[in-house]
Scaffold this motif. Structure first.
Motif, PDB file in Angstrom:
ATOM      1  N   VAL A 131       0.859  -1.185   0.000  1.00 27.31           N
ATOM      2  CA  VAL A 131       0.000   0.000   0.000  1.00 27.31           C
ATOM      3  C   VAL A 131       0.892   1.231   0.000  1.00 27.31           C
ATOM      4  CG1 VAL A 131      -1.868  -1.185   1.154  1.00 27.31           C
ATOM      5  CG2 VAL A 131      -0.150   0.001   2.511  1.00 27.31           C
ATOM      6  N   PRO A 132       0.434   2.329  -0.626  1.00 26.45           N
ATOM      7  CA  PRO A 132       1.296   3.515  -0.717  1.00 26.45           C
ATOM      8  C   PRO A 132       1.318   4.285   0.599  1.00 26.45           C
ATOM      9  CG  PRO A 132      -0.816   3.961  -1.724  1.00 26.45           C
ATOM     10  CD  PRO A 132      -0.841   2.513  -1.341  1.00 26.45           C
ATOM     11  N   GLY A 133       2.225   5.249   0.672  1.00 29.64           N
ATOM     12  CA  GLY A 133       2.249   6.163   1.796  1.00 29.64           C
ATOM     13  C   GLY A 133       1.183   7.231   1.641  1.00 29.64           C
ATOM     14  N   PRO A 134       1.008   8.104   2.617  1.00 31.21           N
ATOM     15  CA  PRO A 134      -0.005   9.164   2.508  1.00 31.21           C
ATOM     16  C   PRO A 134       0.391  10.183   1.451  1.00 31.21           C
ATOM     17  CG  PRO A 134       1.363   9.513   4.438  1.00 31.21           C
ATOM     18  CD  PRO A 134       1.778   8.196   3.874  1.00 31.21           C
TER      19      PRO A 134
ATOM     20  N   PRO B 278       1.392  13.641  -4.791  1.00 35.33           N
ATOM     21  CA  PRO B 278       1.555  12.174  -4.740  1.00 35.33           C
ATOM     22  C   PRO B 278       2.350  11.762  -3.495  1.00 35.33           C
ATOM     23  CG  PRO B 278       3.014  13.134  -6.380  1.00 35.33           C
ATOM     24  CD  PRO B 278       2.125  14.243  -5.922  1.00 35.33           C
ATOM     25  N   PRO B 279       2.239  10.525  -3.076  1.00 38.34           N
ATOM     26  CA  PRO B 279       2.969  10.057  -1.882  1.00 38.34           C
ATOM     27  C   PRO B 279       4.477  10.110  -2.097  1.00 38.34           C
ATOM     28  CG  PRO B 279       1.220   8.512  -2.489  1.00 38.34           C
ATOM     29  CD  PRO B 279       1.357   9.464  -3.621  1.00 38.34           C
ATOM     30  N   MET B 280       5.208  10.270  -0.992  1.00 34.78           N
ATOM     31  CA  MET B 280       6.671  10.201  -1.061  1.00 34.78           C
ATOM     32  C   MET B 280       7.109   8.788  -1.426  1.00 34.78           C
ATOM     33  SD  MET B 280       7.661  13.238  -0.449  1.00 34.78           S
ATOM     34  CE  MET B 280       9.409  12.949  -0.211  1.00 34.78           C
ATOM     35  N   ASN B 281       6.379   7.766  -0.952  1.00 36.68           N
ATOM     36  CA  ASN B 281       6.679   6.376  -1.265  1.00 36.68           C
ATOM     37  C   ASN B 281       5.451   5.741  -1.907  1.00 36.68           C
ATOM     38  OD1 ASN B 281       9.323   6.316  -0.055  1.00 36.68           O
ATOM     39  ND2 ASN B 281       8.292   6.319   1.936  1.00 36.68           N
TER      40      ASN B 281
ATOM     41  N   SER C 155      -5.648   0.862  -0.184  1.00 35.89           N
ATOM     42  CA  SER C 155      -5.416   2.265   0.151  1.00 35.89           C
ATOM     43  C   SER C 155      -4.382   2.380   1.257  1.00 35.89           C
ATOM     44  CB  SER C 155      -6.727   2.930   0.590  1.00 35.89           C
ATOM     45  OG  SER C 155      -7.658   2.936  -0.459  1.00 35.89           O
ATOM     46  N   GLY C 156      -3.630   3.464   1.175  1.00 35.35           N
ATOM     47  CA  GLY C 156      -2.624   3.724   2.190  1.00 35.35           C
ATOM     48  C   GLY C 156      -3.159   4.635   3.277  1.00 35.35           C
TER      49      GLY C 156
END
Length: 1220
Positions: free
Chosen positions: A926-929, A949-952, A1011-1012
């Motif tokens: 899942v992605p980061g915020p 977009p997320p950092m990670n 979802s992150g």
């Protein structure tokens, strides 16, 4: 086994003995009181074969030998007899063959040559090795003029050293004019022959002081070559080029090395860029445990070479333009080395023996036999002797045929020479065990009864019990082949007299020994747990049952250590008493009952509690008792080497009996002025036997102790000196630790001067490699606590011994300690590296552990390095797994990432080479915020959201989810609305919003894994109500002024930040509510009535208090008060019925007798009279009932607390002040 000159090596039968081969023991003639046994000479000490001497010192050529009778010595030089007596410069030590040659004032070259020592007595002749004597030389450098060298940048260069040939060869190093070593690296290196090589030159190599130095070890002199000047030009630099070898030249070369020596291979290459060097062995592997690289891998060294190390060694030079290779063909030769050296034989007449001389070498050595120093073919004929190559067979020998045989094995690389005597003896049996020896053992333990014997032929041993019963092999007896009788489990019935009989064909000898089986020592009454009040006494009992013939000694321990050195602790035969217990006495007390054969122990705990009033009792004792007087008339009697008896006369006890005497000594030789406790004696004793140490100048004194304390010390006794002797103990804390590859540091705690037992204290350091069949190496040192052994293999165990010795002999045989030589970096990396990925953040790595030999040290573990590239940044992580592991887990990985992994071996020295890189990939997660969520462009009923977009990403983004909901004034959340966006959408405008509501926003990113985490925008109100609120924009400061407000009107203020992340100079909106009709409590009728009632009640109380004061009596200042009536002192105003106004000044000064108007001024026209008129009125104070404190007088600065006889009657105002 080696025996000294007063001992004879005799054959002893052991279970390991084979035919014609005997173990031997050292027999001292004085110990058995028999005539000496004839023995041919044996060489015990000789100088090394190659002896290089310093011309500044005398030449000492060692030759020591033993035999019966003691041998005589002679020498040959260069093969001819050397007449020592004719040369005044040569001295042979008495009783020895050692030569001391005084070369002062002589040409040392005259004594160079080959020397050989001969030791002879009537039973044979032994010879030493041929000792090659040479003088050390350190010749000067030949005169030369070095031309300046000018080269273009990038070319290779060699600066030759070519030092003069010295003996031994010099050590070469390069320095500059400031005696600083020139820096070496993989581009600039020094060859084994001392030349300086540049793979390519750079401008910084320009200098005029390249100087080669040669240090000659024996003479400790240093010679230097003329400086060499080098200038590097960069006007026409040489371009990049492939590697080529500067040394050795050509495609192949050869190298010969001897077995057991160190193989040194060297490859130095030129090229630009500087080449890297690597090594391999064709058709085999490099011996990792004995191999090491030097000089930036340009030199390969293999220690302790053997035949398997022969072969082709390939060195490869590599740079980015190509490679070059050179093959060195290595051959291994061997000087002769022993497989089985001949051993001494002692034979009886008509017995048969064999001498073997088995050697190996390459080429195969030639073996020659000698008898008494004469070639065996030239010796007198002996029909009992037969030579068969490396074996001499002696059959049916006869008395008188004793001789010393020499075996000489030689090839072109060296020789070996060994002496072995054949001693033909006809000796009746002798029993070496002392007669009537008593052996004592505890029941149920093994018993060993010895019967060491000697005879030729070797005697047969038989045993009898009580001179009648024959003892045979079998339970419970075992008769060993060396004659020892063993009883596995001794019982009281086995006690008695045992007789051993040694017999051969020449006679019989018997010996009697006695066995006593004793009862074990057992503690019957064990000490018990004690709870004792502080200040009381504690008694621990320890009663023991023991064998009546054994006298036990008791030792008490506290917490496994010695008892405190405190007179409160009294140790009796079967108890321990602790008087006047303190908190520090708590602990575990152990009673140990020792006999000469066994011991038993028991423990109990002491707990100290509470207090007990013993102070009075102690005081009474102190009143009537005093310290004892010191003892007098000290006398020393019964003086021996290790003991003396001390006698004294006690002094007056002063009403307190003497508990004990403390004996102290002073060592006038080692520690003058320092008195040391030696022992103590019971209070009823006046004499004590003192155990002494050698080489100490003793002086004694005695102190008496009673219940009060110690006496003063007595006058010292006369001095008593003990004679020196050999040390009784060896150094402690012996350790062996390598500090770097190729060394072993042996350290120890030195003996103190008191323990030296004599002058000339030295330490004999001995070492040998463990589990290797080799002799002990040794070195004798003094005044140090460590010794460094160089040239050791890497990280191998060594057996270490350190023995103390002085001018009077050696200490006891030291214990063997195991140490390890220095570590080096591990040679190899783990194999078969495999990675199993469990999930997006966890993986597991497995590997094949390296071999023990390749670790080259103590294995500390494995270091796993795994890294990935993220946004052009190299992120490396390290995990270390301790111990001999083969797997480990890698947590905290980044999902959807590509990792490279390597593993290294760790030892104490450092880490080894990396394993081949292993690549693995983690799955999506899942992605980061989202990186941010901002509100922009707020309107009356709409706003715009922007996010990043997320950092990670942790995978491939599939979109975003926005959730938002209204929040009312009570923080209750309304219904949630959800909007989904594609991955490329990062903004949305929301319309139709309620301008009077707050809103909260939630944003999250998502991948196929879900979802992150969400990012939240706190409750947001974007506009104020147009009907009820006024709106003002506020800048980023911490305060805001609101103007235009109406007095007496309440307002509601609401502030809201437009967006915490929106970079606007106007951050907040402040809204003001319309005036509210809030009821003011101060205008309510019930509140006004309540306040009036309270005021009236207070007024009545004040009037009553005032009337009672006036009735109390007369005051000294009554007339003054009547004359100065203050019209302003009124109970209340006439117009409004309230109290008169009162106001204090800003500095809170006391009331001065007049009312002060509200504007803070004093109206003097209303009243000219006040308390100030009476003196100290300005500083007057009112007490708690309202009266004035202080007298009305004209004295200044009088203490206001001196009196209060006179006081003015309080006015209502004053009374009011007392309540305020």
């Amino acid at each position: 086994m080696k025996c000294n000159s007063e001992e004879l090596c005799l054959p002893i039968k052991t279970p390991q003995c084979a035919m014609f081969t005997f173990h031997c023991m050292c027999l001292n003639y004085a110990s058995i009181h028999v005539s000496p046994v004839p023995q041919p000479p044996t060489i015990t000490l000789q100088s090394p074969k190659d002896y290089i001497f310093d011309p500044r010192e005398n030449i000492v050529i060692h030759c020591e030998a033993k035999g019966k009778p003691h041998p005589s010595f002679s020498w040959t030089r260069n093969g001819t007899h050397f007449d020592v007596e004719k040369d005044s410069k040569v001295l042979m030590k008495p009783g020895s063959g050692t030569l001391v040659i005084d070369i002062s004032g002589e040409k040392a070259e005259a004594y160079e040559g080959t020397y050989q020592c001969t030791a002879h007595n009537e039973h044979g002749t032994a010879v030493s090795n041929s000792i090659f004597i040479r003088q050390s030389r350190s010749p000067l450098w030949s005169k030369e003029r070095n031309e300046a060298i000018v080269v273009q940048m990038g070319v290779s260069l060699v600066l030759q050293c070519r030092p003069p040939a010295g003996l031994p060869p010099p050590v070469i190093f390069w320095m500059d004019n400031n005696f600083q070593r020139l820096p070496l690296d993989k581009r600039v290196s020094q060859a084994l022959n001392g030349d300086l090589y540049f793979s390519n030159v750079l401008p910084e190599d320009t200098r005029n002081d390249y100087i080669c130095y040669a240090r000659f070890p024996h003479t400790q002199t240093i010679q230097q070559k003329q400086p060499i000047s080098v200038t590097v030009l960069d006007s026409n630099p040489d371009g990049e080029r492939r590697p080529g070898f500067m040394t050795p030249l050509g495609i192949t070369s050869t190298k010969m090395v001897l077995r057991g020596e160190t193989l040194e291979l060297e490859c130095i290459a030129d090229g630009l860029p500087t080449p890297e060097i690597s090594w391999q062995k064709d058709g085999g592997e490099l011996p990792s445990s004995r191999m090491s690289f030097y000089n930036f891998k340009k030199t390969l060294k293999v220690s302790d070479v053997n035949e398997a190390d022969a072969g082709d060694y390939r060195c490869t030079a590599t740079n980015k333009l190509g490679t070059a290779q050179h093959i060195i063909k290595v051959s291994v030769k061997a000087a002769p080395f022993w497989v089985s050296a001949p051993r001494n034989l002692i034979l009886a007449p008509n017995e048969t023996g064999i001498l073997t001389c088995r050697v190996n070498g390459e080429p195969k050595p030639k073996i020659s036999w000698f008898v008494n120093g004469v070639p065996i073919e030239n010796a007198p004929e002996d029909h009992s002797r037969k030579v068969d190559g490396d074996t001499v067979i002696l059959s049916y020998v006869q008395t008188g045929s004793s001789a010393v045989y020499q075996c000489n094995a030689s090839n072109e690389f060296g020789y070996l020479l060994a002496n072995a005597f054949v001693n033909v003896l006809a000796e009746a049996p002798r029993v070496l065990t002392p007669p009537n020896r008593v052996y004592q053992v505890i029941a149920n333990n093994p018993a060993l009864l010895h019967c060491a014997s000697f005879g030729s032929p070797i005697p047969t041993i038989t045993w009898f019990k009580d001179s009648q019963t024959s003892v045979k092999n079998g339970d419970p007896y075992v008769i060993h082949e060396n004659g020892t009788l063993e009883i596995h489990v001794a019982q009281p019935l086995h006690s008695g007299k045992y007789t051993c009989i040694a017999s051969n064909n020449l006679g019989i000898k018997e010996n009697h020994v006695y066995l006593e089986v004793k009862e074990p020592t057992r503690i019957l009454k064990q000490p018990e747990y004690k709870d004792v009040h502080r200040g009381m006494s504690a008694v621990f009992e320890c009663k023991v049952k023991h064998d009546p013939s054994l006298i036990p000694t008791v030792i008490w321990l506290k917490d496994n250590g010695e008892l405190p050195d405190d007179e409160r602790f009294d140790v009796d035969v079967d108890s321990l008493t602790i008087r006047d217990v303190t908190d520090e006495d708590e602990g575990t007390y152990t009673c140990i009952q020792n006999t000469t054969l066994d011991q038993d122990s028991a423990s109990a705990m002491l707990t100290v509690v509470g207090m007990f009033p013993v102070l009075f009792i102690f005081f009474v004792v102190l009143v009537f008792a005093g310290n004892p007087d010191p003892p007098t008339d000290l006398e020393l009697t019964d003086q021996t080497e290790r003991s003396v008896q001390l006698t004294w006369t006690p002094g007056d006890e002063h009403n307190s009996p003497t508990q004990k005497f403390l004996i102290q000594y002073e060592d006038l030789l080692h520690q003058p002025g320092v008195w040391v406790n030696l022992t103590d004696a019971p209070g009823t004793s006046t004499t004590v036997q003192l155990k002494l140490s050698p080489y100490v100048y003793y002086s004694f004194r005695v102190l008496a102790l009673n219940g009060v304390g110690y006496s003063q010390p007595s006058q010292p006794s006369s001095q008593y000196r003990t004679n020196p002797s050999a040390p009784d103990e060896n150094p402690s804390d012996v350790q062996g630790v390598g500090t770097k590859p190729g060394n072993l540091v042996i350290s120890w705690t030195p003996l103190t001067g008191f323990l030296a037992n004599g002058p000339g204290l030295e330490y004999k350091v001995q070492w040998r490699q463990k589990d290797v069949d080799e002799d002990w190496s040794s070195e004798t040192v003094a005044n140090v606590s460590q010794f460094v052994v160089s040239g050791t293999p890497t990280y191998v165990p060594y057996e270490i011994k350190v023995q103390a010795l002085n001018d009077y002999g050696s200490g006891p045989e030291p214990e063997v300690v195991i140490g390890y030589s220095g570590e080096d970096l591990p040679l190899s990396a783990p194999d078969s590296v495999q990675v199993m990925v469990h999930n997006s953040t966890l993986a597991e790595v497995h590997w094949e552990p390296v071999s023990f030999q390749s670790v080259r040290g103590k294995l500390q573990g494995y270091k796993v390095l795994f890294d990935k590239w993220l946004f052009l940044q190299h992120q490396e992580q390290v995990l270390t797994f301790s111990g001999n592991r083969s797997e480990g887990r890698l947590p905290g990985l980044q999902p959807y990432s590509l990792y490279n992994l390597t593993i290294r071996v760790l030892n104490i020295k450092g880490e080894g080479p990396p394993s081949p890189s292993k690549t693995f990939e983690t799955p999506e997660g899942v992605p980061g915020p989202p990186s941010f969520l901002n509100v922009v462009n707020p309107g009356l009923d709409s706003l715009t959201l922007e996010w990043g977009p997320p950092m990670n990403n942790n995978g491939r983004l599939t979109g975003y989810t926005l959730k938002y909901q209204p929040v009312n004034n009570t923080n209750e959340l309304g219904p949630v609305k959800v909007i989904n966006f594609l991955a490329n959408e990062t903004t949305i405008t929301l319309g139709n919003l309620n301008s009077s509501m707050l809103y909260k926003f939630y944003m999250s990113a998502k991948t196929i894994k879900g979802s992150g985490p969400i990012i939240t925008e706190e409750p947001f109100s974007f506009i104020c109500s147009k009907e009820d609120w006024k709106r003002e924009l506020v800048n980023g400061s911490h305060w805001h002024m609101i103007k235009g407000l109406k007095p007496g009107t309440s307002y509601k203020v609401h502030g809201n930040c437009l967006s915490p992340s929106f970079p606007s100079p106007f951050c907040a909106c402040v809204c003001l509510a319309v005036p509210s009709r809030q009821v003011d409590i101060a205008t309510q009728g019930w509140f006004i009535g309540l306040m009036c009632a309270i005021a009236l009640l207070i007024l009545v109380l004040l009037i009553v208090c005032f009337i009672k004061r006036n009735k109390g009596g007369k005051y000294p200042v009554k007339e003054k008060e009547d004359a100065h009536q203050d019209p302003e002192i009124q109970p209340m105003k006439e117009d409004d019925g309230t109290f008169g106004e009162y106001s204090d000044t800003e500095d809170h000064k006391p009331l001065k007798g007049s009312r002060t108007p509200s504007n803070g001024t004093v109206r003097r026209d209303e009243s000219d009279d006040s308390l100030v008129d009476y003196g100290e009125g300005g500083d007057g104070q009112f007490n708690e009932d309202g009266s004035f404190i202080g007298q009305y007088s004209g004295k200044k600065e009088k203490d206001t607390h001196e009196g209060n006889e006179s006081s003015e009657a309080p006015s209502p105002v004053n009374a009011m002040n007392s309540f305020v």
